[in-house]
Motif scaffolding. Structure first.
Motif, PDB file in Angstrom:
ATOM      1  N   VAL A   1      39.803  37.705  42.349  1.00  0.00           N
ATOM      2  CA  VAL A   1      40.227  36.399  41.841  1.00  0.00           C
ATOM      3  C   VAL A   1      41.753  36.331  41.778  1.00  0.00           C
ATOM      4  N   ALA A   2      42.402  37.423  41.352  1.00  0.00           N
ATOM      5  CA  ALA A   2      43.866  37.446  41.272  1.00  0.00           C
ATOM      6  C   ALA A   2      44.496  37.326  42.651  1.00  0.00           C
ATOM      7  N   CYS A   3      43.837  37.862  43.656  1.00  0.00           N
ATOM      8  CA  CYS A   3      44.370  37.846  45.020  1.00  0.00           C
ATOM      9  C   CYS A   3      44.065  36.531  45.745  1.00  0.00           C
ATOM     10  N   GLU A   4      43.143  35.752  45.213  1.00  0.00           N
ATOM     11  CA  GLU A   4      42.650  34.552  45.898  1.00  0.00           C
ATOM     12  C   GLU A   4      43.734  33.571  46.311  1.00  0.00           C
ATOM     13  N   GLY A   5      44.629  33.221  45.420  1.00  0.00           N
ATOM     14  CA  GLY A   5      45.622  32.207  45.734  1.00  0.00           C
ATOM     15  C   GLY A   5      46.849  32.731  46.453  1.00  0.00           C
ATOM     16  N   ILE A   6      46.936  34.036  46.641  1.00  0.00           N
ATOM     17  CA  ILE A   6      48.141  34.610  47.219  1.00  0.00           C
ATOM     18  C   ILE A   6      47.907  35.086  48.645  1.00  0.00           C
ATOM     19  N   ALA A   7      47.035  36.061  48.812  1.00  0.00           N
ATOM     20  CA  ALA A   7      46.858  36.642  50.142  1.00  0.00           C
ATOM     21  C   ALA A   7      45.409  36.636  50.618  1.00  0.00           C
ATOM     22  N   GLU A   8      44.484  36.534  49.695  1.00  0.00           N
ATOM     23  CA  GLU A   8      43.053  36.595  50.010  1.00  0.00           C
ATOM     24  C   GLU A   8      42.720  37.864  50.799  1.00  0.00           C
ATOM     25  N   ALA A   9      43.302  38.983  50.349  1.00  0.00           N
ATOM     26  CA  ALA A   9      43.122  40.255  51.029  1.00  0.00           C
ATOM     27  C   ALA A   9      41.966  41.072  50.460  1.00  0.00           C
ATOM     28  N   ILE A  10      41.514  40.745  49.247  1.00  0.00           N
ATOM     29  CA  ILE A  10      40.457  41.527  48.606  1.00  0.00           C
ATOM     30  C   ILE A  10      39.146  40.752  48.670  1.00  0.00           C
ATOM     31  N   SER A  11      38.137  41.418  49.186  1.00  0.00           N
ATOM     32  CA  SER A  11      36.797  40.846  49.179  1.00  0.00           C
ATOM     33  C   SER A  11      35.859  41.850  48.515  1.00  0.00           C
ATOM     34  N   MET A  12      34.886  41.360  47.821  1.00  0.00           N
ATOM     35  CA  MET A  12      33.925  42.225  47.152  1.00  0.00           C
ATOM     36  C   MET A  12      32.761  42.458  48.109  1.00  0.00           C
ATOM     37  N   VAL A  13      32.428  43.720  48.348  1.00  0.00           N
ATOM     38  CA  VAL A  13      31.374  44.070  49.296  1.00  0.00           C
ATOM     39  C   VAL A  13      30.298  44.899  48.604  1.00  0.00           C
ATOM     40  N   LYS A  14      29.086  44.799  49.130  1.00  0.00           N
ATOM     41  CA  LYS A  14      27.981  45.640  48.647  1.00  0.00           C
ATOM     42  C   LYS A  14      28.266  47.078  49.047  1.00  0.00           C
ATOM     43  N   ILE A  15      27.958  47.978  48.158  1.00  0.00           N
ATOM     44  CA  ILE A  15      28.210  49.390  48.434  1.00  0.00           C
ATOM     45  C   ILE A  15      26.905  50.150  48.564  1.00  0.00           C
ATOM     46  N   HIS A  16      27.003  51.309  49.188  1.00  0.00           N
ATOM     47  CA  HIS A  16      25.849  52.177  49.393  1.00  0.00           C
ATOM     48  C   HIS A  16      25.365  52.715  48.047  1.00  0.00           C
ATOM     49  N   GLU A  17      24.113  53.007  47.963  1.00  0.00           N
ATOM     50  CA  GLU A  17      23.501  53.459  46.713  1.00  0.00           C
ATOM     51  C   GLU A  17      24.159  54.723  46.151  1.00  0.00           C
ATOM     52  N   THR A  18      24.678  55.590  47.012  1.00  0.00           N
ATOM     53  CA  THR A  18      25.308  56.820  46.525  1.00  0.00           C
ATOM     54  C   THR A  18      26.629  56.546  45.815  1.00  0.00           C
ATOM     55  N   TRP A  19      27.283  55.428  46.149  1.00  0.00           N
ATOM     56  CA  TRP A  19      28.545  55.060  45.507  1.00  0.00           C
ATOM     57  C   TRP A  19      28.343  54.139  44.314  1.00  0.00           C
ATOM     58  N   LYS A  20      27.108  53.779  44.032  1.00  0.00           N
ATOM     59  CA  LYS A  20      26.832  52.775  43.008  1.00  0.00           C
ATOM     60  C   LYS A  20      27.177  53.308  41.619  1.00  0.00           C
ATOM     61  N   HIS A  21      28.210  52.720  41.026  1.00  0.00           N
ATOM     62  CA  HIS A  21      28.602  53.073  39.667  1.00  0.00           C
ATOM     63  C   HIS A  21      28.553  51.859  38.742  1.00  0.00           C
ATOM     64  N   ASN A  22      28.188  50.709  39.268  1.00  0.00           N
ATOM     65  CA  ASN A  22      28.081  49.531  38.412  1.00  0.00           C
ATOM     66  C   ASN A  22      26.787  48.774  38.732  1.00  0.00           C
TER      67      ASN A  22
END
Length: 165
Positions: free
Chosen positions: A71-92
């Motif tokens: 959200v912070a990057c949205e109006g500036i560069a739009e460089a960050i996107s949220m992606v689904k992660i593999h189950e082994t990396w799942k911490h949230n």
């Protein structure tokens, strides 16, 4: 008369710089030496901790998938996107984490400021060149790897300006 004064000032400036050691590095043989771990933000005090704003590092165990960095990057560069992660990396619970496109990133540090869980920091790694645009997109797994930084040139700033040793 004002033209003559302008010429004298320009010549004076040029003569001053003849005696100062040049600030040229033989890159990639010589690299900059930075002090500290990189740019960080302390939300409790509301103060940014000084450091170079280079490549990000993501601590998976702290990331909740809240998307505030995106959200912070949205109006500036739009460089960050949220992606689904593999189950082994799942911490949230959401199983999403930030992915950064360094082809779009302007290294402003607002994503680091926005993260209330200290999951995102900026390191001193400034070597991000690539032959393809797709190689500039860092996945959450790539962001978790701490960069290996070779530092061998120290920058000194005094009253005459910056110089290197």
């Amino acid at each position: 008369m004002s033209n003559v004064i302008g010429i004298i000032r320009a010549l004076n400036s040029g003569v001053k710089h003849l005696a100062i050691k040049r600030f040229t590095l033989r890159y990639p043989e010589q690299k900059l030496k930075f002090v500290g771990d990189g740019f960080q933000f302390n939300p409790e005090t509301g103060v940014g901790i000084a450091g170079l704003r280079g490549r990000h590092i993501l601590f998976h165990e702290h990331c909740t998938g809240c998307q505030l960095c995106s959200v912070a990057c949205e109006g500036i560069a739009e460089a960050i996107s949220m992606v689904k992660i593999h189950e082994t990396w799942k911490h949230n619970k959401k199983a999403i984490m930030p992915q950064i496109d360094y082809g779009k990133c302007v290294f402003c540090g607002l994503c680091v400021d926005a993260c209330p869980f200290y999951a995102l920091y900026m390191t001193n790694d400034y070597e991000l060149s690539s032959f393809t645009k797709s190689a500039l997109i860092y996945t959450p797994a790539q962001l978790a790897i701490k960069p290996n930084i070779a530092q061998d040139v120290e920058i000194k700033i005094d009253d005459r300006g910056a110089s290197h040793g």
